[in-house]
Design a protein around this motif. Structure first.
Motif, short mmCIF file in Angstrom:
data_model
loop_
_atom_site.label_atom_id
_atom_site.label_comp_id
_atom_site.label_asym_id
_atom_site.label_seq_id
_atom_site.Cartn_x
_atom_site.Cartn_y
_atom_site.Cartn_z
N GLY A 139 0.82 -1.21 0.00
CA GLY A 139 0.00 0.00 0.00
C GLY A 139 0.85 1.26 0.00
N THR A 140 1.91 1.26 0.82
CA THR A 140 2.81 2.41 0.88
C THR A 140 3.57 2.59 -0.41
OG1 THR A 140 3.07 2.13 3.28
CG2 THR A 140 4.74 3.43 2.14
N PHE A 141 4.03 1.48 -0.98
CA PHE A 141 4.76 1.54 -2.27
C PHE A 141 3.88 2.15 -3.35
CE2 PHE A 141 5.46 -0.43 -6.43
CZ PHE A 141 6.77 -0.06 -6.67
N ILE A 142 2.65 1.69 -3.44
CA ILE A 142 1.75 2.21 -4.47
C ILE A 142 1.45 3.69 -4.22
CG2 ILE A 142 -0.58 2.07 -5.45
CD1 ILE A 142 -0.50 -0.94 -4.88
N TYR A 143 1.19 4.03 -2.97
CA TYR A 143 0.86 5.41 -2.60
C TYR A 143 2.00 6.37 -2.98
CZ TYR A 143 -0.68 9.37 0.26
OH TYR A 143 -1.07 10.61 0.68
N GLU A 144 3.23 5.92 -2.72
CA GLU A 144 4.38 6.79 -2.97
C GLU A 144 4.80 6.82 -4.43
OE1 GLU A 144 7.33 5.28 -0.31
OE2 GLU A 144 6.50 6.33 1.44
N ASN A 145 4.26 5.90 -5.24
CA ASN A 145 4.67 5.83 -6.66
C ASN A 145 3.49 5.98 -7.61
OD1 ASN A 145 7.72 4.88 -6.68
ND2 ASN A 145 6.72 3.76 -5.03
N GLN A 146 2.42 6.58 -7.16
CA GLN A 146 1.27 6.81 -8.02
C GLN A 146 1.63 7.84 -9.09
OE1 GLN A 146 -2.77 6.85 -5.84
NE2 GLN A 146 -1.31 7.59 -4.31
N ASN A 147 1.06 7.65 -10.27
CA ASN A 147 1.30 8.63 -11.34
C ASN A 147 0.01 9.21 -11.89
OD1 ASN A 147 0.30 6.45 -12.73
ND2 ASN A 147 2.22 5.98 -13.80
N THR A 148 -1.07 9.05 -11.12
CA THR A 148 -2.34 9.64 -11.53
C THR A 148 -3.14 10.01 -10.29
OG1 THR A 148 -4.44 9.27 -12.69
CG2 THR A 148 -3.38 7.34 -11.72
N ALA A 149 -3.84 11.11 -10.37
CA ALA A 149 -4.67 11.56 -9.25
C ALA A 149 -6.09 11.01 -9.36
CB ALA A 149 -4.71 13.07 -9.20
N ALA A 150 -6.37 10.37 -10.48
CA ALA A 150 -7.73 9.87 -10.73
C ALA A 150 -7.77 8.35 -10.74
CB ALA A 150 -8.25 10.43 -12.05
N ASN A 151 -7.03 7.74 -9.85
CA ASN A 151 -6.96 6.28 -9.79
C ASN A 151 -8.29 5.73 -9.25
OD1 ASN A 151 -6.36 3.55 -9.15
ND2 ASN A 151 -4.19 4.06 -8.95
N PRO A 152 -8.97 4.87 -9.99
CA PRO A 152 -10.24 4.33 -9.51
C PRO A 152 -10.08 3.44 -8.28
CG PRO A 152 -9.53 3.17 -11.49
CD PRO A 152 -8.62 4.36 -11.33
N TYR A 153 -8.86 3.05 -7.97
CA TYR A 153 -8.60 2.18 -6.83
C TYR A 153 -7.99 2.94 -5.64
CZ TYR A 153 -9.21 -0.94 -10.77
OH TYR A 153 -9.71 -1.56 -11.89
N LYS A 154 -8.16 4.26 -5.65
CA LYS A 154 -7.56 5.13 -4.65
C LYS A 154 -7.99 4.75 -3.23
CE LYS A 154 -6.84 10.02 -3.48
NZ LYS A 154 -7.12 9.85 -2.04
N LYS A 155 -9.25 4.39 -3.04
CA LYS A 155 -9.74 4.05 -1.70
C LYS A 155 -8.99 2.85 -1.14
CE LYS A 155 -14.17 4.17 -1.23
NZ LYS A 155 -15.60 3.75 -1.28
N TRP A 156 -8.78 1.84 -1.97
CA TRP A 156 -8.01 0.65 -1.55
C TRP A 156 -6.60 1.04 -1.17
CZ3 TRP A 156 -3.58 -1.92 -2.50
CH2 TRP A 156 -3.49 -3.25 -2.07
#
Length: 219
Positions: A139-156
């Motif tokens: 979860g931390t890895f994904i959060y710190e390496n996101q490249n879009t603000a409109a990720n449909p899986y943001k809540k997860w």
């Protein structure tokens, strides 16, 4: 070196493979096909029920009262809090039911329940730890390496990268280390083996979701 540090060193190759697998990459990018996430959520709903039961079994066996209370809280979180999150996802992603438990989930939950019931309580605690620890790290890895603000899986993503979950993970690790400190070298090795097994099963769970693996695929 405490037990948990050593155990994590053993599963580093598994964790590194997890964060590179297509399911996690596409989840991070927000491009994961909906049907794969639906499969994952349905299987995770099955998983959480049995994970909660495994945690409750451990709570009933653990000797230290504060640790028992912690595992009761963990079990409640798995069954109540996260199921509520899943229910919201079921609506958002048009899932009408969770269907049947498929092979990867079946293997994982039965491994956990048999270990929670039949192994020593120290080994049981080690077996459930990857579901806490690996999920926090992913979860931390994904959060710190996101490249879009409109990720449909943001809540997860936000759930497993959040401070509340981090507190639970640290508590679970501390309990495992405290139990391990009272164990023999052989007992600590058994804990590490269980930790590694569950880490492999975490990989298999996500891989099965990406490939939509069902019982029919093995026929």
């Amino acid at each position: 070196m405490n037990w948990s540090t050593n155990a994590w060193e053993h599963i580093k190759p598994i964790y590194n493979s997890i964060v590179k697998m297509p399911f996690i990459t596409e989840l991070r990018e927000g491009t994961l096909p909906v049907e794969k996430f639906q499969f994952y959520m349905a299987q995770d709903s099955h998983y959480l029920e049995h994970f909660g039961r495994s945690l409750a079994i451990i709570a009933s066996r653990i000797q230290e009262v504060t640790d028992m209370l912690a595992f009761i809280k963990f079990a409640e979180g798995a069954i109540v809090v996260e199921n509520a999150l899943h229910e919201s996802y079921f609506k958002e992603f048009n899932l009408t039911g969770k269907g049947n438990m498929q092979p990867a989930c079946h293997h994982y939950v039965h491994s956990l329940k048999s270990t929670a019931t039949l192994a020593s309580v120290e080994v049981a605690v080690a077996a459930v730890l990857p579901c806490f620890w690996i999920y926090r790290e992913v979860g931390t890895f994904i959060y710190e390496n996101q490249n879009t603000a409109a990720n449909p899986y943001k809540k997860w993503i936000d759930t497993y990268a959040g401070d509340d979950f981090d507190v639970l993970v640290k508590q679970a690790i501390e309990i495992a280390d405290r139990l391990a400190s009272k164990c023999t070298t052989a007992q600590q090795q058994a804990m590490t083996d269980a930790f590694c097994t569950s880490s492999h099963l975490e990989f298999q769970f996500w891989d099965a979701a990406y490939t939509l693996r069902t019982w029919e695929d093995s026929l």
